[in-house]
Enzyme design. Structure first.
Site, PDB file in Angstrom:
ATOM      1  N   LEU A   1     138.153  -4.508 130.627  1.00 35.14           N
ATOM      2  CA  LEU A   1     138.351  -3.193 130.762  1.00 35.14           C
ATOM      3  C   LEU A   1     139.055  -2.811 132.237  1.00 35.14           C
ATOM      4  CD1 LEU A   1     134.964  -1.590 129.277  1.00 35.14           C
ATOM      5  CD2 LEU A   1     137.009  -2.409 128.476  1.00 35.14           C
TER       6      LEU A   1
ATOM      7  N   GLY B   1     130.130 -10.602 128.637  1.00 34.34           N
ATOM      8  CA  GLY B   1     129.504 -10.016 129.851  1.00 34.34           C
ATOM      9  C   GLY B   1     130.004  -9.268 130.482  1.00 34.34           C
ATOM     10  N   GLY B   2     129.119  -8.327 131.274  1.00 33.91           N
ATOM     11  CA  GLY B   2     129.703  -7.170 131.984  1.00 33.91           C
ATOM     12  C   GLY B   2     130.801  -6.596 131.404  1.00 33.91           C
ATOM     13  N   ASP B   3     131.979  -6.512 131.708  1.00 29.84           N
ATOM     14  CA  ASP B   3     132.897  -5.283 130.918  1.00 29.84           C
ATOM     15  C   ASP B   3     133.927  -6.288 130.538  1.00 29.84           C
ATOM     16  OD1 ASP B   3     133.975  -6.137 133.491  1.00 29.84           O
ATOM     17  OD2 ASP B   3     135.115  -4.202 133.860  1.00 29.84           O
ATOM     18  N   GLU B   4     133.548  -7.550 129.973  1.00 34.90           N
ATOM     19  CA  GLU B   4     134.492  -8.414 129.435  1.00 34.90           C
ATOM     20  C   GLU B   4     134.163  -8.631 127.829  1.00 34.90           C
ATOM     21  OE1 GLU B   4     136.909 -12.425 130.629  1.00 34.90           O
ATOM     22  OE2 GLU B   4     134.893 -12.172 131.321  1.00 34.90           O
TER      23      GLU B   4
END
Length: 287
Positions: free
Chosen positions: A178, A218-221
């Protein structure tokens, strides 16, 4: 597995497991044969297939549909039959499944009694199969976005590699990161950031084909695995995702976009090398 063992222990004393509770439509040997097969598995698909096969061997069954919360399981040809029966499966007064039976002709009274008897006997194996599916789903899904999680990504990647090595086939990996998410998350807080992640996950999902897979890595991936694809279709899907981000009012309001890198499986690739190429491509395209 401990939870599943508790399920069996919880129901072992119920009348549904006691063949003598029912009218003796089927004899003890026939009932025992059914039980022995059903107790060999807790997998919902395998249980359903066994149930279908056993009904076919006993009755003029031509189709079966088990309608559950997550999905429907179909066997045979329901649409071609005009002779249908529907029986619910309940737990704690709540309907958890509906089983649709389709027959090639009108049932005799004794045959309808067999259907009801086998339906009652199948209820608890089915309940355990549904609980097992729920546990599996929780283990392979991201709690926030409902996309498949990283563990599921690894399993799916491994499966696609194994398939490609057995018979020539192309698949592609998209790595999606993102843009401007950190700034928005820091400014508005994690609760708002979660809403953005959910919107991104939904946007990615609707851009894929039914045969493709979307994951929160994971996270914004995020990652996508595209089956039976080529360079052109891979590029089209990537462009479709980026356009969908721009057309989503909520994401556009916060100027949330995405950078996408792709890599097509090549002979001699490893899971690591494929991911490395897609990840490098994503960073080259990063704004």
């Amino acid at each position: 597995m401990e939870q599943l063992n508790q399920l069996y222990e919880q129901h072992v004393g119920e009348n549904v497991f006691n063949p003598s509770h029912y009218a003796p439509v089927l004899n003890q040997h026939e009932l025992s044969a059914f039980f022995q097969k059903w107790l060999t598995t807790i997998d919902l698909t395998v249980l359903s297939e066994l149930f279908f096969q056993q009904l076919q061997n006993t009755l003029p069954l031509c189709g079966l549909k088990i309608q559950c919360n997550h999905h429907d399981i179909h066997y045979g040809e329901l649409a071609k039959s005009r002779h249908h029966k529907h029986l619910a499966v309940r737990q704690d007064e709540k309907q958890i499944a509906m089983i649709h039976y389709a027959f090639s002709r009108t049932l005799a009274v004794r045959e309808w009694q067999i259907v009801q008897q086998l339906h009652m006997l199948f209820k608890n194996p089915l309940k355990n199969g549904l609980e097992y599916e729920r546990i599996k789903l929780a283990a392979t899904r991201d709690n926030l976005t409902a996309l498949r999680n990283r563990s599921s990504f690894n399993d799916t990647m491994h499966r696609l590699f194994s398939h490609a090595k057995r018979q020539p086939s192309q698949f592609a990996l998209l790595v999606i990161d993102l843009d401007k998410f950190k700034q928005v998350n820091d400014q508005y807080g994690h609760s708002h950031g979660d809403k953005i992640l959910i919107a991104c996950a939904d946007t990615i999902s609707v851009c894929l084909r039914d045969t493709d897979f979307a994951f929160r890595y994971g996270g914004d991936e995020f990652c996508c695995l595209l089956t039976d694809t080529c360079i052109n279709s891979c590029a089209q899907i990537s462009q479709r995702i980026q356009l969908a981000f721009k057309q989503n009012n909520f994401l556009a309001q916060h100027e949330i976009g995405c950078s996408i890198g792709s890599a097509i499986y090549q002979q001699g690739d490893t899971e690591h090398s494929l991911f490395k190429r897609a990840d490098a491509a994503m960073y080259r395209n990063k704004k």
